[in-house]
Design a protein around this motif. Structure first.
Motif, PDB file in Angstrom:
ATOM      1  N   ALA A  62      51.192  58.835  82.986  1.00 35.22           N
ATOM      2  CA  ALA A  62      49.671  59.613  83.803  1.00 35.22           C
ATOM      3  C   ALA A  62      49.290  57.795  83.790  1.00 35.22           C
ATOM      4  N   GLY A  63      47.726  57.678  84.746  1.00 38.17           N
ATOM      5  CA  GLY A  63      47.729  56.473  85.506  1.00 38.17           C
ATOM      6  C   GLY A  63      47.119  55.510  84.266  1.00 38.17           C
ATOM      7  N   PRO A  64      45.909  54.088  84.376  1.00 37.57           N
ATOM      8  CA  PRO A  64      45.832  53.565  83.600  1.00 37.57           C
ATOM      9  C   PRO A  64      43.950  54.138  84.061  1.00 37.57           C
ATOM     10  N   TYR A  65      43.317  53.524  83.057  1.00 36.24           N
ATOM     11  CA  TYR A  65      41.858  54.099  83.188  1.00 36.24           C
ATOM     12  C   TYR A  65      41.270  52.417  83.553  1.00 36.24           C
ATOM     13  N   GLY A 108      50.667  65.773  79.854  1.00 33.42           N
ATOM     14  CA  GLY A 108      49.499  65.144  80.487  1.00 33.42           C
ATOM     15  C   GLY A 108      48.518  64.444  79.661  1.00 33.42           C
ATOM     16  N   GLU A 109      47.628  66.298  79.126  1.00 30.68           N
ATOM     17  CA  GLU A 109      46.246  65.567  77.555  1.00 30.68           C
ATOM     18  C   GLU A 109      46.898  65.211  77.126  1.00 30.68           C
ATOM     19  N   LEU A 110      48.181  64.635  76.180  1.00 34.76           N
ATOM     20  CA  LEU A 110      47.819  63.733  75.320  1.00 34.76           C
ATOM     21  C   LEU A 110      48.440  62.503  75.836  1.00 34.76           C
ATOM     22  N   LEU A 111      49.228  62.385  76.671  1.00 34.72           N
ATOM     23  CA  LEU A 111      49.389  60.398  77.201  1.00 34.72           C
ATOM     24  C   LEU A 111      48.071  60.220  77.870  1.00 34.72           C
ATOM     25  N   ARG A 112      47.136  61.130  78.709  1.00 37.11           N
ATOM     26  CA  ARG A 112      45.578  60.556  78.987  1.00 37.11           C
ATOM     27  C   ARG A 112      44.416  59.996  77.811  1.00 37.11           C
ATOM     28  N   TYR A 113      44.590  61.122  76.511  1.00 35.54           N
ATOM     29  CA  TYR A 113      43.919  60.780  75.453  1.00 35.54           C
ATOM     30  C   TYR A 113      44.509  59.489  75.063  1.00 35.54           C
ATOM     31  N   ALA A 114      45.275  59.036  74.863  1.00 35.85           N
ATOM     32  CA  ALA A 114      46.095  57.705  74.317  1.00 35.85           C
ATOM     33  C   ALA A 114      45.499  56.498  75.234  1.00 35.85           C
ATOM     34  N   ASN A 115      46.098  56.933  76.838  1.00 37.27           N
ATOM     35  CA  ASN A 115      45.297  56.000  77.433  1.00 37.27           C
ATOM     36  C   ASN A 115      44.391  55.504  77.585  1.00 37.27           C
ATOM     37  N   ALA A 116      43.237  56.559  77.572  1.00 33.87           N
ATOM     38  CA  ALA A 116      41.973  56.069  76.880  1.00 33.87           C
ATOM     39  C   ALA A 116      41.601  55.756  75.440  1.00 33.87           C
ATOM     40  N   CYS A 117      42.123  55.692  74.487  1.00 32.81           N
ATOM     41  CA  CYS A 117      42.354  54.642  73.406  1.00 32.81           C
ATOM     42  C   CYS A 117      42.484  53.389  73.625  1.00 32.81           C
ATOM     43  N   ALA A 177      51.661  55.030  82.084  1.00 32.24           N
ATOM     44  CA  ALA A 177      52.461  55.161  80.171  1.00 32.24           C
ATOM     45  C   ALA A 177      53.087  56.391  80.407  1.00 32.24           C
ATOM     46  N   ALA A 178      54.748  57.059  80.729  1.00 33.54           N
ATOM     47  CA  ALA A 178      55.132  58.233  80.635  1.00 33.54           C
ATOM     48  C   ALA A 178      55.683  58.470  79.449  1.00 33.54           C
ATOM     49  N   LEU A 179      55.759  59.933  79.503  1.00 32.20           N
ATOM     50  CA  LEU A 179      55.656  60.440  78.126  1.00 32.20           C
ATOM     51  C   LEU A 179      57.153  60.870  78.664  1.00 32.20           C
ATOM     52  N   ARG A 180      58.312  61.822  77.568  1.00 34.38           N
ATOM     53  CA  ARG A 180      59.335  62.230  78.294  1.00 34.38           C
ATOM     54  C   ARG A 180      59.163  63.446  76.570  1.00 34.38           C
ATOM     55  N   GLY A 183      46.180  62.729  69.597  1.00 32.89           N
ATOM     56  CA  GLY A 183      45.904  63.833  69.815  1.00 32.89           C
ATOM     57  C   GLY A 183      47.117  64.663  69.661  1.00 32.89           C
ATOM     58  N   TYR A 184      48.812  64.224  68.661  1.00 36.11           N
ATOM     59  CA  TYR A 184      49.775  64.985  68.931  1.00 36.11           C
ATOM     60  C   TYR A 184      48.844  65.651  67.782  1.00 36.11           C
ATOM     61  N   LEU A 185      48.152  65.780  66.004  1.00 36.22           N
ATOM     62  CA  LEU A 185      47.610  66.430  65.596  1.00 36.22           C
ATOM     63  C   LEU A 185      46.820  67.642  66.166  1.00 36.22           C
TER      64      LEU A 185
END
Length: 314
Positions: free
Chosen positions: A246-249, A278-287, A234-237, A270-272
């Motif tokens: 952040a790459g996939p798991y 990157g921390e936010l994106l990795r958390y979402a990717n893991a979910c 995923a990519a995050l602006r 994660g946002y809340l």
């Protein structure tokens, strides 16, 4: 508003339908031929509902607002939401209406969908109580293009709740009419804290094939833009306009149905919690990755413990 670091209330306003999942290596029908498939399941569907269930699995207080038909599928949808920890007091049953149905033809690598709309486009602002919104920390919806009754009203609704300090997010889904409503999306982004489309969707909306270029050009957004890129991650602006990836798991998926919706839940949670970049994106990717380990969108919902375990392994 909720108090405490993780005690958040999320209102999800969206469509409800069942998914009938046909799974196997060869699931594409052929005229005048019969095939044997590996699996068949009737499960809770809808982008909005799967995100709601994943948020509840992550420990949030989730209130769902929707409409269903007065049929067995409508009863099933409400029961499944409750079973998975989502409050359904805001779900209205409409007499004389059929609940929506999606047929999902699923292989280990991808899926194709056929949808009967039924009750899906019938949610309107009249069914969304203001008293419920006043209890929210966050408001989310999915399937922008399927929710015909709400599409003209999302921007004003987002504007009102954001004025109270409520954060907002939405996912577009695929536009079956192939119109993409770029003007409506741009207007809504002015009141959106988290925009979470897939790569296929966002490149169609803005007619720009390169995600990097597209994210650099999205300057009218109020918040973050997270683009789901499947096997690429995923990519995050970010808020200041920079783009992080952040790459996939590494998992062995059984079914990708609902992976994007569980990603949505992860990025909202994660946002809340205050995660960013990157921390936010990795958390979402893991979910999203955890979701693929079960059949159907709610077959293996992410948990905080599951995310921690997956992140610790990779």
């Amino acid at each position: 508003m909720a108090a405490g670091a993780g005690n958040f209330t999320v209102v999800v306003a969206g469509e409800l339908n069942v998914d009938i999942v046909v799974s196997g290596e060869e699931v594409v029908p052929e005229w005048n031929r019969e095939k044997i498939i590996d699996g068949f399941e009737v499960v809770l569907g809808s982008s909005s509902a799967i995100t709601a269930c994943a948020l509840a699995s992550l420990g949030l207080d989730v209130r769902f607002v929707s409409v269903v038909g007065d049929d067995d599928f409508g009863v099933f949808c409400r029961a499944e939401l409750r079973r998975l920890g989502v409050n359904t007091d805001g779900v209205t049953t409409l007499p004389g209406v059929k609940t929506g149905v999606t047929l999902s033809f699923t292989t280990p690598s991808d899926r194709g969908l056929l949808t009967y709309p039924g009750s899906i486009p019938l949610l309107t602002p009249a069914y969304i109580p203001d008293a419920l919104l006043q209890e929210a920390d966050h408001l989310h919806f999915g399937s922008y293009y399927l929710q015909d009754g709400m599409r003209p009203h999302w921007r004003e609704l987002f504007r009102r709740v954001r004025a109270r300090g409520v954060s907002t997010s939405f996912d577009t889904g695929w536009d079956v009419r192939n119109q993409w409503d770029v003007a409506g999306i741009r207007a809504l982004l002015e009141e959106t804290d988290l925009f979470v489309p897939s790569e296929d969707e966002v490149t169609r909306i803005f007619a720009e094939p390169e995600v990097d270029t597209l994210l650099e050009q999205l300057t009218s957004t109020a918040g973050l833009v997270a683009v789901k890129q499947g096997a690429k991650g995923a990519a995050l602006r970010t808020q200041d306009g920079t783009v992080v990836y952040a790459g996939p798991y590494r998992v062995s998926p059984l079914d990708t149905t609902g992976a994007g919706d569980c990603f949505n839940a992860g990025i909202i949670h994660g946002y809340l919690l205050g995660y960013r970049d990157g921390e936010l994106l990795r958390y979402a990717n893991a979910c999203g990755a955890l979701s693929t380990l079960g059949i159907g969108g709610t077959g293996n919902l992410p948990t905080v413990a599951g995310v921690a375990l997956l992140q610790g392994e990779q």
